[in-house]
Design a protein around this motif. Structure first.
Motif, PDB file in Angstrom:
ATOM      1  N   MET A  96       0.796  -1.204   0.000  1.00 36.11           N
ATOM      2  CA  MET A  96       0.000   0.000   0.000  1.00 36.11           C
ATOM      3  C   MET A  96       0.833   1.259   0.000  1.00 36.11           C
ATOM      4  SD  MET A  96      -3.213  -0.471   2.448  1.00 36.11           S
ATOM      5  CE  MET A  96      -3.861  -2.066   2.697  1.00 36.11           C
ATOM      6  N   ALA A  97       1.877   1.272   0.757  1.00 40.07           N
ATOM      7  CA  ALA A  97       2.691   2.476   0.859  1.00 40.07           C
ATOM      8  C   ALA A  97       3.575   2.670  -0.362  1.00 40.07           C
ATOM      9  CB  ALA A  97       3.551   2.419   2.109  1.00 40.07           C
ATOM     10  N   GLY A  98       3.527   1.761  -1.315  1.00 38.04           N
ATOM     11  CA  GLY A  98       4.389   1.823  -2.481  1.00 38.04           C
ATOM     12  C   GLY A  98       4.253   3.102  -3.276  1.00 38.04           C
ATOM     13  N   LEU A  99       3.047   3.630  -3.399  1.00 36.34           N
ATOM     14  CA  LEU A  99       2.859   4.840  -4.177  1.00 36.34           C
ATOM     15  C   LEU A  99       3.364   6.082  -3.462  1.00 36.34           C
ATOM     16  CD1 LEU A  99      -0.660   4.363  -5.799  1.00 36.34           C
ATOM     17  CD2 LEU A  99       1.554   4.291  -6.924  1.00 36.34           C
ATOM     18  N   ALA A 100       3.519   6.021  -2.157  1.00 34.40           N
ATOM     19  CA  ALA A 100       3.935   7.208  -1.414  1.00 34.40           C
ATOM     20  C   ALA A 100       5.292   7.714  -1.861  1.00 34.40           C
ATOM     21  CB  ALA A 100       3.961   6.910   0.088  1.00 34.40           C
ATOM     22  N   GLY A 101       6.132   6.853  -2.377  1.00 36.93           N
ATOM     23  CA  GLY A 101       7.464   7.268  -2.792  1.00 36.93           C
ATOM     24  C   GLY A 101       7.569   7.585  -4.270  1.00 36.93           C
ATOM     25  N   LEU A 102       6.453   7.710  -4.975  1.00 38.80           N
ATOM     26  CA  LEU A 102       6.508   7.965  -6.406  1.00 38.80           C
ATOM     27  C   LEU A 102       7.176   9.284  -6.752  1.00 38.80           C
ATOM     28  CD1 LEU A 102       3.128   6.686  -7.853  1.00 38.80           C
ATOM     29  CD2 LEU A 102       5.421   5.879  -8.385  1.00 38.80           C
ATOM     30  N   ALA A 103       7.126  10.244  -5.883  1.00 39.09           N
ATOM     31  CA  ALA A 103       7.763  11.523  -6.156  1.00 39.09           C
ATOM     32  C   ALA A 103       9.262  11.341  -5.955  1.00 39.09           C
ATOM     33  CB  ALA A 103       7.211  12.605  -5.242  1.00 39.09           C
ATOM     34  N   GLY A 104       9.955  10.928  -6.980  1.00 36.58           N
ATOM     35  CA  GLY A 104      11.368  10.572  -6.911  1.00 36.58           C
ATOM     36  C   GLY A 104      12.279  11.726  -6.601  1.00 36.58           C
ATOM     37  N   CYS A 105      13.560  11.485  -6.724  1.00 38.26           N
ATOM     38  CA  CYS A 105      14.556  12.475  -6.346  1.00 38.26           C
ATOM     39  C   CYS A 105      15.235  13.122  -7.539  1.00 38.26           C
ATOM     40  CB  CYS A 105      15.600  11.818  -5.453  1.00 38.26           C
ATOM     41  SG  CYS A 105      14.915  11.231  -3.902  1.00 38.26           S
ATOM     42  N   ALA A 106      14.641  13.022  -8.722  1.00 37.26           N
ATOM     43  CA  ALA A 106      15.213  13.639  -9.914  1.00 37.26           C
ATOM     44  C   ALA A 106      15.181  15.158  -9.760  1.00 37.26           C
ATOM     45  CB  ALA A 106      14.425  13.203 -11.143  1.00 37.26           C
ATOM     46  N   GLY A 107      15.682  15.878 -10.763  1.00 40.59           N
ATOM     47  CA  GLY A 107      15.646  17.332 -10.737  1.00 40.59           C
ATOM     48  C   GLY A 107      14.214  17.836 -10.690  1.00 40.59           C
ATOM     49  N   THR A 108      14.054  19.100 -10.325  1.00 42.32           N
ATOM     50  CA  THR A 108      12.713  19.672 -10.245  1.00 42.32           C
ATOM     51  C   THR A 108      12.547  20.785 -11.261  1.00 42.32           C
ATOM     52  OG1 THR A 108      13.355  21.270  -8.549  1.00 42.32           O
ATOM     53  CG2 THR A 108      12.518  19.137  -7.784  1.00 42.32           C
ATOM     54  N   THR A 109      11.291  21.072 -11.542  1.00 42.50           N
ATOM     55  CA  THR A 109      10.956  22.158 -12.445  1.00 42.50           C
ATOM     56  C   THR A 109       9.752  22.900 -11.887  1.00 42.50           C
ATOM     57  OG1 THR A 109      10.540  22.717 -14.763  1.00 42.50           O
ATOM     58  CG2 THR A 109       9.455  20.753 -13.925  1.00 42.50           C
ATOM     59  N   LEU A 110       9.643  24.177 -12.183  1.00 47.17           N
ATOM     60  CA  LEU A 110       8.535  24.996 -11.715  1.00 47.17           C
ATOM     61  C   LEU A 110       7.497  25.081 -12.821  1.00 47.17           C
ATOM     62  CD1 LEU A 110       7.727  26.727  -9.238  1.00 47.17           C
ATOM     63  CD2 LEU A 110       8.683  28.689 -10.446  1.00 47.17           C
ATOM     64  N   VAL A 111       6.252  24.731 -12.504  1.00 47.61           N
ATOM     65  CA  VAL A 111       5.164  24.812 -13.487  1.00 47.61           C
ATOM     66  C   VAL A 111       4.067  25.716 -12.942  1.00 47.61           C
ATOM     67  CG1 VAL A 111       5.592  22.552 -14.526  1.00 47.61           C
ATOM     68  CG2 VAL A 111       4.061  22.713 -12.576  1.00 47.61           C
ATOM     69  N   THR A 112       3.345  26.346 -13.844  1.00 44.88           N
ATOM     70  CA  THR A 112       2.215  27.174 -13.446  1.00 44.88           C
ATOM     71  C   THR A 112       1.030  26.285 -13.102  1.00 44.88           C
ATOM     72  OG1 THR A 112       1.462  27.387 -15.733  1.00 44.88           O
ATOM     73  CG2 THR A 112       2.941  29.110 -14.899  1.00 44.88           C
ATOM     74  N   THR A 113       0.150  26.799 -12.275  1.00 39.48           N
ATOM     75  CA  THR A 113      -1.061  26.072 -11.906  1.00 39.48           C
ATOM     76  C   THR A 113      -2.257  27.001 -11.998  1.00 39.48           C
ATOM     77  OG1 THR A 113      -0.926  26.618  -9.550  1.00 39.48           O
ATOM     78  CG2 THR A 113       0.229  24.637 -10.271  1.00 39.48           C
ATOM     79  N   GLN A 114      -3.411  26.393 -12.236  1.00 34.25           N
ATOM     80  CA  GLN A 114      -4.652  27.157 -12.190  1.00 34.25           C
ATOM     81  C   GLN A 114      -5.764  26.236 -11.713  1.00 34.25           C
ATOM     82  OE1 GLN A 114      -5.133  28.671 -16.155  1.00 34.25           O
ATOM     83  NE2 GLN A 114      -6.144  26.842 -16.884  1.00 34.25           N
ATOM     84  N   PRO A 115      -6.715  26.787 -10.937  1.00 34.06           N
ATOM     85  CA  PRO A 115      -7.811  25.967 -10.439  1.00 34.06           C
ATOM     86  C   PRO A 115      -8.546  25.295 -11.595  1.00 34.06           C
ATOM     87  CG  PRO A 115      -7.862  28.148  -9.443  1.00 34.06           C
ATOM     88  CD  PRO A 115      -6.833  28.186 -10.534  1.00 34.06           C
ATOM     89  N   ALA A 116      -9.045  24.092 -11.352  1.00 37.70           N
ATOM     90  CA  ALA A 116      -9.731  23.332 -12.394  1.00 37.70           C
ATOM     91  C   ALA A 116     -11.000  22.697 -11.839  1.00 37.70           C
ATOM     92  CB  ALA A 116      -8.806  22.243 -12.938  1.00 37.70           C
ATOM     93  N   GLU A 117     -11.926  22.441 -12.730  1.00 39.13           N
ATOM     94  CA  GLU A 117     -13.142  21.713 -12.391  1.00 39.13           C
ATOM     95  C   GLU A 117     -12.918  20.245 -12.721  1.00 39.13           C
ATOM     96  OE1 GLU A 117     -16.158  22.793 -11.144  1.00 39.13           O
ATOM     97  OE2 GLU A 117     -15.245  24.760 -10.838  1.00 39.13           O
ATOM     98  N   ALA A 118     -13.367  19.364 -11.856  1.00 37.29           N
ATOM     99  CA  ALA A 118     -13.250  17.927 -12.091  1.00 37.29           C
ATOM    100  C   ALA A 118     -14.645  17.337 -12.230  1.00 37.29           C
ATOM    101  CB  ALA A 118     -12.509  17.262 -10.946  1.00 37.29           C
ATOM    102  N   THR A 119     -14.784  16.374 -13.114  1.00 35.94           N
ATOM    103  CA  THR A 119     -16.063  15.695 -13.288  1.00 35.94           C
ATOM    104  C   THR A 119     -16.306  14.772 -12.087  1.00 35.94           C
ATOM    105  OG1 THR A 119     -15.118  13.783 -14.422  1.00 35.94           O
ATOM    106  CG2 THR A 119     -15.743  15.687 -15.802  1.00 35.94           C
TER     107      THR A 119
END
Length: 120
Positions: free
Chosen positions: A1-24
């Motif tokens: 179960m905890a396997g997905l918790a580590g998906l955010a690996g240790c590779a380099g990072t990048t900055l991305v823009t975000t905006q609120p979204a509607e979800a179905t």
């Protein structure tokens, strides 16, 4: 179960823009189920303060709080969660007390309009 918790690996990072979204409703059902599956009692998971954002790289972020069953009939209490998906793949999933501060930080970034994500 905890396997997905580590998906955010240790590779380099990048900055991305975000905006609120509607979800179905179907998308929210998928997101909640994906998060609940990481708990001891998926059917007991409860959610509040759900926030969805589109990222400038095409990914989508889901933030909020989840209260999960503790395995003995009680609840752990609401804890922040952070999940990022892109092209049908979960790229990062952080939930639970041990990841609460990280999840809260990432969700605050997403709400601010810019989010630092792991590359790859």
């Amino acid at each position: 179960m905890a396997g997905l918790a580590g998906l955010a690996g240790c590779a380099g990072t990048t900055l991305v823009t975000t905006q609120p979204a509607e979800a179905t409703p179907r998308e929210l059902f998928w997101a909640k189920n994906t998060l609940a599956e990481q708990t001891l009692d998926p059917g007991a998971a409860r959610f509040r303060d759900l926030y969805v954002a589109d990222l400038g790289n095409g990914d989508r972020v889901y933030c909020g709080e989840m209260n999960a069953g503790n395995g003995v009939g009680g609840f752990q209490g609401f804890q922040p969660f952070y999940m990022r998906q892109g092209k049908g793949v979960v790229k990062a999933l952080n939930q639970g007390a041990e990841r609460a501060a990280f999840s809260a930080e990432k969700c605050a970034e997403a709400k601010s309009g810019a989010l630092r994500i792991n590359e790859g």
